[in-house]
Design an enzyme around this catalytic site. Structure first.
Site, short mmCIF file in Angstrom:
data_model
loop_
_atom_site.label_atom_id
_atom_site.label_comp_id
_atom_site.label_asym_id
_atom_site.label_seq_id
_atom_site.Cartn_x
_atom_site.Cartn_y
_atom_site.Cartn_z
N HIS A 29 -14.08 -12.46 -62.51
CA HIS A 29 -12.62 -11.73 -62.28
C HIS A 29 -12.91 -10.52 -61.75
CE1 HIS A 29 -11.12 -14.97 -64.77
NE2 HIS A 29 -10.23 -15.15 -63.81
N ASP A 69 -12.20 -20.14 -55.38
CA ASP A 69 -11.68 -19.53 -56.33
C ASP A 69 -10.72 -18.48 -55.77
OD1 ASP A 69 -10.57 -18.87 -58.90
OD2 ASP A 69 -12.57 -18.80 -59.85
#
Length: 399
Positions: free
Chosen positions: A247, A317
């Protein structure tokens, strides 16, 4: 996507993929594919795609349905069809306005989750612009640390890794049923990563450190959900070997391909053989194979298609994670989307990192890339066809 813990503080064998999805093994010419055999040393004992039973021959009707739909699309419609977007909040009207743009799917995040299954079903119904070609309505319902449905009390991998594989199958069967009852059709919920150690970033969300045991439970998770939702394997080629939180960075590893085949690939191969129709590409760099993240790597897409034999939908993603890595090479979310589709992804996740119109900006960027020659038109059509085939498969399943 934002997969940090989200649990509220208060409180059958796998069905064969539908005819439309299976036709893609022969209907589509996958771009950026050459030989799937690597030349970096002897094979390990990990089975290759060549040992799999051949997929059933697709029916002519399914093939014609996909061709007819995609051929009717103009370039802008094809581009929109390979984007999965999101708008925050729980207002069904706002969601419907976004989906009227022809996007291929909608991902439900934490901010989208209401308090009851009935409210969620009203939201997913609002996303259904054309029931004959339903959008992919997705969420990431793993159990354990990552739970979107407040009423999902089934265990996740943190518990299931220590139990027999049958427990995984039962938990994910219940989870799939809960999702389906709320109108969710895709679960980004099967973590196929093999954790490097109990200290690994991904350990609690994975099925453990042993490739064979993890593979058995990934197989069970896919088969358990199969009657209810389309399962997704993530994060290919494997987060466990590439340590760090993707992330906020691009996790990397120098692991070579032969070691990857033996230690990391087995759960992904097991999930593919169990019938998982979607694989999510991670923003992970295996530098001995390709210096760039797998989500942008033609080589890793080639390995997934040619070596592991996967013929379904490849999804990225959350592209905003690339931007948040801080690497200037990935600071433009639209450019990242183009690069991912060129590399071989069929569906891109576009949340709101670049603003409320992120999904539309990415779709426009894909169109511009075709016009400039950066994205071959055939590659975009191929991606749209794979997504349409899955959407038709879901429509058939709901009948």
């Amino acid at each position: 996507m934002r997969l940090l813990p989200v649990r509220p503080v208060a409180p059958h064998p796998a069905r064969r993929a539908g005819t439309a999805l299976l036709l893609l093994t022969t209907l589509l010419a996958v771009t950026a594919c050459g030989s799937g055999v690597a030349s970096d040393g002897p094979r390990t004992t990990t089975p290759s795609a060549q040992t799999q039973s051949p997929a059933p021959s697709p029916g002519a009707d399914g093939g014609s349905r996909v061709r007819e739909i995609v051929n009717r699309m103009d370039l802008a419609q094809q581009a929109s069809s390979v984007v999965m977007g999101n708008v925050p909040g729980t207002d069904p009207a706002s969601m419907r306005v976004m989906m009227s743009g022809g996007f291929g799917g909608f991902i439900l995040m934490g901010s989208n989750m209401p308090g009851t299954p009935e409210e969620l079903h009203a939201m997913t119904a609002a996303l259904m612009i054309d029931p004959s070609l339903p959008p992919l309505i997705a969420t990431d319902e793993e159990g354990g640390d990552v739970v979107r449905l407040p009423w999902d009390d089934q265990p996740g991998a943190d518990v299931l890794k220590a139990q027999p594989a049958d427990a995984t199958r039962a938990a994910f069967a219940q989870r799939g049923q809960l999702l389906a009852q709320s109108g969710v059709t895709v679960n980004f919920g099967v973590v196929a990563d093999v954790a490097g150690s109990p200290e690994s970033f991904i350990y609690d969300r994975s099925f453990g450190t042993d490739p064979a045991a993890a593979a058995e439970r990934v197989d069970a998770a896919v088969r358990g959900q199969a009657p209810w939702v389309s399962a997704t394997l993530k994060h290919f080629p494997g987060h466990g070997a590439a340590e760090g939180d993707s992330h906020h960075m691009i996790p990397s590893t120098g692991m070579d391909l032969a070691t990857w085949r033996a230690q990391v690939a087995p759960p992904f191969l097991a999930g593919i053989r169990a019938g998982a129709p979607i694989v999510m590409m991670g923003h992970l760099a295996y530098t001995a194979v390709d210096a760039q993240p797998a989500s942008l790597s033609p080589r890793w897409h080639q390995i997934l298609r040619d070596e592991l034999g996967f013929q379904g939908v490849i999804v990225t993603d959350d592209l905003d994670m690339l931007v948040d890595s801080g690497d200037a090479a990935y600071a433009d979310e639209v450019a990242d989307a183009v690069r991912s589709v060129v590399a071989g992804s069929d569906l891109v996740l576009a949340l709101d990192g670049a603003g409320p119109d992120t999904a539309q900006k990415i779709a426009d960027g894909l169109v511009a890339a075709v016009h400039s020659g950066a994205l071959p038109a055939a590659r975009l059509s191929d991606a749209a066809s794979r997504v349409v085939a899955l959407r038709l498969d879901i429509a058939d399943r709901s009948r």
